[in-house]
Each structure stands twice: as structure tokens, then as C-alpha cells.
Write an enzyme that holds these catalytic residues in place. Structure first.
Site: not given
Ligand code: M6R
Length: 613
Positions: A2, A27, A75, A101-102, A484, A488, A491, A507
Site C-alpha cells: 500500500c 507498493r 495491496w 497501510n498494514g 535467484e 525472478k 515472479e 536425491h
């Protein structure tokens, strides 16, 4: 999560708030909304979806002229991404509008209490209760700031709140606990925002707000108190980058710009940290050499990409210092009764400095008596503020949700800390430390070289864009790079991607291999003792039909026979390899997402700063 903007001054609030929201859209982009005060009336517009939807609505149904306004980009946590759940939320009597926000953890009890007292709630959010609580108390206390303080005392959880009321024109009141909020101090105007990017066009003078503080803005001034009304101490700071840093600067995507900025980000993060005689000087860390000599364990806490940077650093820091290094996903740390104490150096890595999981883990470590150190890219953010020391990275603002330049600079900062520990504890010869510092110094140029040669990566990404799944494998520092690369791709391209330690394939994960499955291999240098072992892993998956994309050093001829595609990276020392081999993986994911028609800078379901647990 947010984005929040507040403005009070002489100019048109709407334009300033919308421009601020555009800067904060990274955000969260589930909905956006604005409230303005005009002639004693509160007016709001809000719309589900990206900011552009709100802009369209504002075109069809404009807001009146106003010099006081607040805006929010969401968000979603509680309640779906709909118009009715979009912020601002307004009290039933229209006397207060709030943005949040939160997460308000006791919202169920508060909703019940409000409902029992006859209030009708009109959204599914946790946030809306605040508007009603403020409206209820406002007539009793007769002051928006006092009302905010009182309401904050009733709330549990994490919140940044900003409120306006038509009863108090030319006033914007904010409050924060555990979520970010900074003040922009202008001339005859003042700003509130989750991030300075929202107001850097107007002022670079900012104030860091502390925990549990309430701030009141008028055009003429800013006052800050704690929740009990005592005057609070706030730290002023100057934003050391300008508005151009948060624009695309000719690139189609922020991510492309940020990938291209990596040589500079690495150079800036190294600058000024070595003395002329080649010794490291990290005074800004504000942990004494004596403290650092007393450390018997390092624990790195971080999330996502920052966690991967920590994993890379473990190899180097243990090698250089012989101090054990544990690296842990921050969201798990405090829930397993970790063994930390005064002899532990806990390093929290966070680009934003606001990641709630990392912040909570940091607080837990501090409460156990650990020494805490932040690696952070955002001056004035909560994590460095709450740490004993900080080593800032100088990547500049990172806007794309997918982290790129932050990763490289986090590795640099962690390496500097490792070398510094080795220096103060005499764990390495001075000449050896100097040699590593020289290697680091060469890295901006090496990253630049990779950028010059990544074009073939785009073609490979387009060729593989219809694959169902991509696997990434590596060993030693190549293993976190594989993780990483997979993160990437997940997402941005929304496809199944997994990173494995190459030795671990046999394994279990090798069962995933079937004809044509792309396996991206981070190949160590031919001079590295693990080169042949990685080639064995390639042979094992190739024998089962995998298509091999090798990220291999220039001059590694042995790899040719085992690869379908080779992406070349410059020859660098083994511990520096993540700084070059990650870059093609960033480009790969970006291109794959572009080929699939995805929004690269704002991938679905995500937000840049994760300020909820
Ligand atoms: O701001 P932080 O570095 O604390 O963020 C941590 C993660 O949320 C972040 O790295 C995330 O994994 C990125 N979107 C990955 O590209």
C-alpha cells in the site's frame, strides 16, 4: 505494501496526490483512491485495479479544486480488490476519511463493537474501523490529532494511517506503528508519504518518523508527538537523489533501467569504503571493532532476493573470517526459538528497510541481546533505524517489483562486512584483504561487460517462452544464484521454476526432468574444483532429455559439448561470480515475461515492499 500520500499547501492537491500515487504504485496496485477537502466538504473517488482506472474515473467525474488531499494505492489483505474495499474509507457521517497501510489485527473485535453500537460497515477491510472510531471520538475531543492518538491506542497490529476531516480544513494527520511514513517538508506546503519518491519533485527535505508517533501537517508546519501527546524527536534528512532517479529515463521498463544501472550501483556501493592504503573503513556501521572481535556467530535474516544475497555472502564470510554464518528466511526466524545472544551479530538485509518479516526477526534478535546490523538501500527506513548499525547500499531507488540492482549491492555490502570482520579479527593477511578489495573494485566493469553481451539471452528466453517449467542448478555460490534465477522467473513469467543445488538433483528433483525441460546451469570456472562435478550433473539431466542453457565463463571450451545454449560471462574470481552470472538471469526473466505479455514492473499479486507479516 500500500502506498500512502498526503498533501496540504497552496497547490492543487489532486495533481500532487495522483503524481505521488504514480510513484508509489509499485507498493500495490489492487485499487487506488483519493479524498480531498473543498469548501468544508469531503469528496472521494476510488476504483479497483491500477491507478489508470482511478484516473479514468477522475476524468469522467472530476473532484473539486482543493489544496488538501490524501491518496492510497492498495495491496489487498482483508477484502478483495474491489471498489468498495478501496481506500479512502469514510465514516458514516462523512466527518473523517482515512487511508491505511498494514493490518489491524484486532479488527474483528472492533468491527463487532462498532456494529453493536449501530454503525454500518461498508467494506470487508480491517481498515474501515478506523474511520468510524475517529468519527465517534472526534466530537468528544474536538481535535483530529487528539482523536488519532486515542484511536491508535485501541489498535493492535501494524499501521500507517492518514486522515482528513472537513471539520479541520488545511490539516492532515498521520500516525505510524511498524509501517512506513515519512514527512516531506516544503515551503508553505507539507507532505506525508510511504516513501520519499512521492514528494521528491517538490522537496528533498524529509523527516523520519519514529515508532508510535502521530504527525500533524498544516501548510505552515509539522508537529509530531507520541501516542500520549508528548512532543517527539524526529530526525531530519535530505534525500540524496533527484526525481530523475524515479523515472524510467528512456527505458520501456523500470526493470530494464535498473538492470542497466547495476555497474553504477555496485561502484557507488563500494565508493569511499577503502582508505588509500587499501584498508577497509566502515565507520558508518557504528559497531565498534571491539564488538566485532567479540562475535562468535553471524546470523543473516532476510526475505526473497535479499535472502539469496545472504546465502551468497555465507560462502565468502565463512571463508574469510572462519566465523559460522547462518542464513535464515526472516519469516521463520523468531518462531523457532533461535539461539542468539550477545555474541551473535545479526545482519538484516533489506532493500526497502520496511519488510515486516525482517523487522520482526530483527526485533526478536535485539531482544535476545544480539548485536544487530542492517544492510539497507533506503535511508530513514525502519530496519536501519532499529539496528545497532547500518551499512547502506547505494543502488538508488529500486522501483520494479523484481529486485535486481539491490541484489548485487547487497552482496557487495555483505562482502565488505565480511572483509571488515576479517580485518579487525586479523583472520586474513592485509595483502589478501587488499586483493579481494581490488577484485571488488573490478566488478562494475565486469557487470558492464555482461550487459554488453546479454542480447543472446533475449533470443533464448523468447524461444523458451512456451515451456511449462524451467529448472536452475548451481553449486557453491552458484546455488543461491540458481535460487535467484528461479525466483525472478516465477515472479515475472508466472511459470514453474525451481533452483537446486546441482549435487542434490539425484536425491529427488531429477524426477522432474523429461524431454525438452530447460535446465539453466550456473557453471563454475573451469579452474574451480567443482567445474567437473557440475558437468556431471549436466550429463545426468541431459541423458534424460533436458535442454541445457549454460551460464559459463569466457574461454570455458569444455562446456560446449554439454550445452544447447551458452551464455558467456567474464572471467572473475569464484566468489565474485554471482555478481556477473545473476545478470543474464534477470534479463532472461524480464524477456520471458515480456514475451508472455506480462506487466514486468508490476507482476500480479505482488508488491515491492512487504509491510505485513
Ligand atoms: O525490501 P526487501 O529487500 O526486504 O524485500 C525482500 C523481498 O520481498 C524482495 O527481495 C522480493 O523477494 C523481490 N520482489 C524479489 O525480486
Amino acid at each position: 505494501m500500500c502506498g500512502i500520500v498526503g498533501y496540504v499547501g497552496q497547490k492543487q492537491a489532486l495533481e500532487i496526490v495522483v503524481a505521488g500515487l504514480r510513484r508509489l504504485e509499485y507498493r500495490g496496485y489492487d485499487s487506488a483512491g483519493i479524498a480531498v477537502l473543498a469548501d468544508g466538504v469531503l469528496d472521494t473517488r476510488k476504483k479497483a485495479g491500477k491507478l489508470v482506472n482511478l484516473e479514468t474515473l477522475l476524468g469522467e467525474d472530476p473532484l473539486p479544486d482543493s489544496t488538501t488531499g490524501i491518496g492510497h494505492t492498495r495491496w489487498a489483505t482483508h477484502g478483495g480488490p474491489t471498489d468498495r474495499n478501496a481506500h479512502p474509507h469514510v465514516s458514516e457521517d462523512g466527518s473523517v476519511a482515512i487511508i491505511h497501510n498494514g493490518i489491524i489485527e484486532n479488527f474483528t473485535e472492533l468491527r463487532e463493537e462498532l456494529t453493536n453500537s449501530g454503525v454500518t460497515l461498508s467494506s470487508d477491510t480491517d481498515s474501515e474501523v478506523v474511520a468510524h472510531l475517529l468519527a465517534r471520538i472526534l466530537p468528544k475531543v474536538g481535535d483530529l490529532t487528539v482523536a488519532m492518538r486515542e484511536v491508535c491506542k485501541e489498535l493492535e497490529g501494524a499501521f500507517t494511517l492518514v486522515a482528513v476531516s472537513p471539520l479541520y480544513p488545511d490539516v492532515v494527520v498521520g500516525a505510524r506503528r511498524n509501517s512506513p511514513l515519512v514527512v516531506g517538508v516544503g515551503d508553505g506546503e507539507n507532505f506525508l508519504a510511504s516513501d520519499v519518491a512521492a514528494f521528491v519533485d517538490h522537496t528533498r527535505n524529509a523527516l523520519e518518523l519514529g515508532q508510535d508517533q502521530v504527525v500533524t501537517l498544516t501548510p505552515e508546519g509539522v508537529s509530531v508527538t507520541d501516542f500520549d501527546g508528548n512532543e517527539a524527536v524526529v530526525r531530519p534528512f535530505t534525500v540524496d537523489w533527484d526525481a530523475a532517479a524515479v523515472e524510467k529515463g528512456g527505458y520501456d521498463l523500470f526493470m530494464l533501467k535498473e538492470i542497466a544501472e547495476q555497474p553504477k550501483a555496485v561502484a557507488d556501493s563500494l565508493r569511499g569504503r577503502m582508505t588509500k592504503d587499501g584498508r577497509l573503513q566502515l565507520d558508518e556501521m557504528s559497531l565498534s571493532d571491539e564488538d566485532l572481535r567479540g562475535i562468535d556467530k553471524v546470523v543473516v535474516i532476510a526475505c526473497g532476493t535479499a535472502y539469496h544475497a545472504g546465502l551468497v555472502a555465507k560462502y565468502a564470510v565463512e571463508h574469510w573470517t572462519r566465523i559460522p554464518v547462518e542464513v535464515e528466511v526472516a519469516s521463520e526466524f523468531r518462531y523457532r526459538d533461535p539461539i542468539v545472544g550477545p555474541g551473535t551479530l545479526v545482519i538484516a538485509i533489506s532493500q526497502s528497510g520496511e519488510t515486516m518479516d525482517t523487522l520482526m526477526a530483527l526485533r526478536h534478535a535485539a531482544a535476545q541481546g544480539a548485536r544487530t546490523l542492517a544492510i539497507c538501500n533506503t535511508v530513514g527506513s525502519t530496519i536501519p533505524r532499529e539496528s545497532d548499525g547500518v551499512l547502506y547500499t547505494y543502488a538508488g531507488p529500486e522501483i520494479a517489483v523484481a529486485s535486481t540492482k539491490a541484489f548485487l549491492t547487497q552482496i557487495i555490502a555483505a562482502y565488505l562486512i565480511g572483509l571488515y570482520l576479517a580485518q579487525v579479527r586479523s583472520a586474513m593477511d592485509e595483502a589478501d584483504i587488499r586483493a579481494v578489495l581490488e577484485d571488488l573494485d573490478n566488478m562494475p566493469q565486469a557487470v558492464d561487460l555482461v550487459l554488453d553481451t546479454v542480447e543472446p539471452v533475449r533470443a533464448i528466453a523468447r524461444e523458451l517462452a512456451d515451456c511449462k517449467s524451467v529448472l536452475f542448478i548451481g553449486r557453491h555460490v552458484g546455488f543461491p544464484v540458481a535460487l535467484e534465477g528461479a525466483l525472478k522467473l516465477k515472479e515475472l513469467a508466472y511459470m514453474h521454476a525451481e533452483g537446486f543445488a546441482a549435487g542434490e538433483l539425484k536425491h529427488g528433483p531429477i524426477a522432474l526432468i523429461e524431454e525438452g525441460v530447460p535446465v539453466v546451469v550456473i557453471v563454475p570456472s573451469p579452474s574451480h574444483f567443482l567445474h567437473d562435478k557440475v558437468i556431471s550433473a549436466i550429463q545426468e539431466v541431459r541423458a534424460r532429455g533436458a535442454l541445457i542453457v549454460a551460464i559459463a565463463e569466457e574461454g570455458d571450451e569444455k562446456i560446449v559439448a554439454f550445452s544447447d545454449h551458452i551464455i558467456r560471462v567474464p572471467v572473475v574470481p569464484a566468489l565474485m561470480q554471482p555478481l556477473v552470472s545473476t545478470v543474464p538471469l534477470q534479463v532472461f526473466a524480464c524477456e520471458m515475461a515480456t514475451a508472455k505479455g506480462h506487466d514486468v514492473d508490476q507482476p500480479r499479486n505482488l508488491a515491492k515492499s512487504v509491510t505485513v507479516e
